[in-house]
Design a protein around this motif. Structure first.
Motif, PDB file in Angstrom:
ATOM      1  N   SER A 117       0.834  -1.164  -0.100  1.00  0.00           N
ATOM      2  CA  SER A 117       0.002   0.058   0.122  1.00  0.00           C
ATOM      3  C   SER A 117       0.865   1.079   0.049  1.00  0.00           C
ATOM      4  CB  SER A 117      -0.899  -0.096   1.257  1.00  0.00           C
ATOM      5  OG  SER A 117      -1.701   1.186   1.250  1.00  0.00           O
ATOM      6  N   LEU A 118       2.044   1.314   0.702  1.00  0.00           N
ATOM      7  CA  LEU A 118       2.710   2.227   0.706  1.00  0.00           C
ATOM      8  C   LEU A 118       3.684   2.317  -0.238  1.00  0.00           C
ATOM      9  CD1 LEU A 118       4.040   2.196   4.498  1.00  0.00           C
ATOM     10  CD2 LEU A 118       2.667   4.185   3.473  1.00  0.00           C
ATOM     11  N   LEU A 119       4.014   1.336  -0.891  1.00  0.00           N
ATOM     12  CA  LEU A 119       4.554   1.525  -2.267  1.00  0.00           C
ATOM     13  C   LEU A 119       3.776   2.227  -3.268  1.00  0.00           C
ATOM     14  CD1 LEU A 119       6.432  -2.073  -2.504  1.00  0.00           C
ATOM     15  CD2 LEU A 119       7.648   0.357  -2.556  1.00  0.00           C
ATOM     16  N   GLU A 120       2.529   1.699  -3.153  1.00  0.00           N
ATOM     17  CA  GLU A 120       1.552   2.405  -4.517  1.00  0.00           C
ATOM     18  C   GLU A 120       1.387   3.893  -4.119  1.00  0.00           C
ATOM     19  OE1 GLU A 120      -1.734  -0.483  -3.836  1.00  0.00           O
ATOM     20  OE2 GLU A 120      -0.813  -1.811  -5.283  1.00  0.00           O
ATOM     21  N   SER A 121       1.274   4.326  -2.756  1.00  0.00           N
ATOM     22  CA  SER A 121       1.286   5.497  -2.593  1.00  0.00           C
ATOM     23  C   SER A 121       2.141   6.610  -3.072  1.00  0.00           C
ATOM     24  CB  SER A 121       1.192   5.687  -1.116  1.00  0.00           C
ATOM     25  OG  SER A 121       2.505   5.730  -0.471  1.00  0.00           O
ATOM     26  N   VAL A 122       3.491   6.114  -3.342  1.00  0.00           N
ATOM     27  CA  VAL A 122       4.483   6.725  -3.756  1.00  0.00           C
ATOM     28  C   VAL A 122       4.630   6.214  -5.520  1.00  0.00           C
ATOM     29  CG1 VAL A 122       5.800   7.348  -2.012  1.00  0.00           C
ATOM     30  CG2 VAL A 122       6.324   4.922  -3.231  1.00  0.00           C
ATOM     31  N   LYS A 123       3.537   5.567  -6.036  1.00  0.00           N
ATOM     32  CA  LYS A 123       3.516   5.245  -7.411  1.00  0.00           C
ATOM     33  C   LYS A 123       4.663   4.129  -7.834  1.00  0.00           C
ATOM     34  CE  LYS A 123       0.769   8.599  -7.881  1.00  0.00           C
ATOM     35  NZ  LYS A 123      -0.873   8.259  -7.838  1.00  0.00           N
ATOM     36  N   LEU A 124       4.739   3.145  -7.114  1.00  0.00           N
ATOM     37  CA  LEU A 124       5.387   2.119  -7.124  1.00  0.00           C
ATOM     38  C   LEU A 124       4.569   0.763  -6.980  1.00  0.00           C
ATOM     39  CD1 LEU A 124       8.814   3.115  -5.266  1.00  0.00           C
ATOM     40  CD2 LEU A 124       8.324   3.060  -7.704  1.00  0.00           C
ATOM     41  N   THR A 125       4.830  -0.182  -7.748  1.00  0.00           N
ATOM     42  CA  THR A 125       3.809  -1.379  -7.934  1.00  0.00           C
ATOM     43  C   THR A 125       4.323  -2.632  -6.862  1.00  0.00           C
ATOM     44  OG1 THR A 125       4.773  -2.465  -9.576  1.00  0.00           O
ATOM     45  CG2 THR A 125       3.093  -0.838 -10.214  1.00  0.00           C
ATOM     46  N   SER A 126       3.539  -3.397  -6.643  1.00  0.00           N
ATOM     47  CA  SER A 126       3.918  -4.672  -5.541  1.00  0.00           C
ATOM     48  C   SER A 126       5.111  -5.288  -6.316  1.00  0.00           C
ATOM     49  CB  SER A 126       2.827  -5.417  -5.403  1.00  0.00           C
ATOM     50  OG  SER A 126       2.254  -6.041  -6.710  1.00  0.00           O
ATOM     51  N   ASP A 127       5.184  -5.199  -7.582  1.00  0.00           N
ATOM     52  CA  ASP A 127       6.454  -5.898  -8.426  1.00  0.00           C
ATOM     53  C   ASP A 127       7.712  -5.529  -7.763  1.00  0.00           C
ATOM     54  OD1 ASP A 127       4.521  -7.495  -9.891  1.00  0.00           O
ATOM     55  OD2 ASP A 127       4.829  -6.046 -11.576  1.00  0.00           O
ATOM     56  N   TYR A 128       7.835  -4.363  -7.255  1.00  0.00           N
ATOM     57  CA  TYR A 128       9.000  -3.872  -6.589  1.00  0.00           C
ATOM     58  C   TYR A 128       9.618  -4.315  -5.527  1.00  0.00           C
ATOM     59  CZ  TYR A 128       9.351   0.368  -9.946  1.00  0.00           C
ATOM     60  OH  TYR A 128       9.696   1.119 -10.930  1.00  0.00           O
ATOM     61  N   LEU A 129       8.686  -5.204  -4.807  1.00  0.00           N
ATOM     62  CA  LEU A 129       9.305  -5.969  -3.571  1.00  0.00           C
ATOM     63  C   LEU A 129      10.542  -6.900  -4.119  1.00  0.00           C
ATOM     64  CD1 LEU A 129       6.179  -6.872  -1.649  1.00  0.00           C
ATOM     65  CD2 LEU A 129       7.932  -5.475  -0.733  1.00  0.00           C
ATOM     66  N   ASN A 130      10.452  -7.477  -5.173  1.00  0.00           N
ATOM     67  CA  ASN A 130      11.480  -8.447  -5.290  1.00  0.00           C
ATOM     68  C   ASN A 130      12.408  -7.792  -6.375  1.00  0.00           C
ATOM     69  OD1 ASN A 130      10.310 -10.532  -3.823  1.00  0.00           O
ATOM     70  ND2 ASN A 130       8.455 -10.562  -5.226  1.00  0.00           N
ATOM     71  N   LYS A 131      12.418  -6.574  -6.535  1.00  0.00           N
ATOM     72  CA  LYS A 131      13.371  -6.023  -7.608  1.00  0.00           C
ATOM     73  C   LYS A 131      14.838  -5.882  -6.790  1.00  0.00           C
ATOM     74  CE  LYS A 131      10.944  -3.370 -11.126  1.00  0.00           C
ATOM     75  NZ  LYS A 131      11.068  -2.436 -11.872  1.00  0.00           N
ATOM     76  N   SER A 132      15.930  -5.973  -7.569  1.00  0.00           N
ATOM     77  CA  SER A 132      17.181  -5.900  -7.125  1.00  0.00           C
ATOM     78  C   SER A 132      17.244  -4.357  -6.967  1.00  0.00           C
ATOM     79  CB  SER A 132      18.343  -6.297  -7.990  1.00  0.00           C
ATOM     80  OG  SER A 132      19.460  -5.856  -7.741  1.00  0.00           O
ATOM     81  N   ILE A 133      18.074  -3.804  -5.694  1.00  0.00           N
ATOM     82  CA  ILE A 133      18.185  -2.384  -5.609  1.00  0.00           C
ATOM     83  C   ILE A 133      19.338  -2.013  -6.508  1.00  0.00           C
ATOM     84  CG2 ILE A 133      17.674  -2.639  -2.933  1.00  0.00           C
ATOM     85  CD1 ILE A 133      20.713  -2.343  -2.556  1.00  0.00           C
TER      86      ILE A 133
END
Length: 219
Positions: A117-133
């Motif tokens: 929910s917080l990721l989406e509030s900054v216009k990032l999707t749930s897919d970002y959870l598993n993205k490499s930094i």
């Protein structure tokens, strides 16, 4: 009557034989949104780091809820007073590593729904959870670090030029969230910024120059 949440009393800081801050005294009320501006090198970031208890003053005192901050356990204090770096550092390998960390240090289970929910509030999707930094842009890293700070909302949020490296769209996203946290959650905010719109959007503006409060334009 609104309570004073942060107070500095004759706060000074010196390093390498240079006086960086000199006798700074001011009060912050609960729910305030205070912006701080001034020339580069004037002591703005040093002031935030002192309030965050990241460095110790040469003289003077800082109070949080009428208690000197050095009387708090640092871990307890930093849960209440959260400092957000201008250039935040992500760690581990993935975004998930960063967002699970605040739960791990509290011995709690990760709330993935809240994180998404917080990721989406900054216009990032749930897919970002598993993205490499390592695959993230500077703006994405800034927003993820911002989410990391907000998974457990502090009483006071210290922001050090947090939008300076962002483009207009991402700056507006963070700007809106900061004001929502202040207005809807009553989080007290001290915000160092050079952006005129951000500076004037607060209920109190401080100008620091040569280590002293040069002007409080609301007094």
């Amino acid at each position: 009557m609104t309570n004073t949440i942060i107070k500095t009393d004759q706060l000074s800081y010196s390093a390498n034989d240079k006086n960086i801050l000199k006798n700074i005294s001011f009060q912050v009320k609960e729910g305030d949104l205070i912006t701080i501006s001034g020339p580069s090198g004037s002591g703005k970031s040093t002031l935030l780091k002192l309030i965050a208890n990241m460095i110790r003053p040469t003289s003077g005192d800082i109070y949080f809820n009428d208690k000197k901050i050095d009387l708090y356990l640092s871990t307890d204090y930093r849960k209440e007073v959260s400092y957000f770096f201008q250039n935040p550092v992500l760690f581990g390998e993935t975004v998930r590593d960063n967002l699970t960390f605040p739960y791990e240090i509290r011995n709690l289970s990760f709330d993935e729904t809240k994180a998404i929910s917080l990721l989406e509030s900054v216009k990032l999707t749930s897919d970002y959870l598993n993205k490499s930094i390592d695959s993230l842009s500077g703006g994405e890293k800034q927003r993820i670090a911002f989410v990391r700070n907000l998974l457990f909302q502090p009483k006071v949020l210290l922001l050090d030029e947090v939008t300076s490296a962002l483009d207009h769209e991402n700056r507006q996203i963070i700007y809106n969230i900061i004001h929502s946290l202040n207005q809807n959650k009553q989080i007290t905010i001290l915000w160092v910024t050079h952006n005129e719109e951000e500076f004037l959007s607060s209920n109190q503006q401080l100008i620091i120059d040569n280590g002293t409060i040069k002007e409080d334009i609301n007094e």
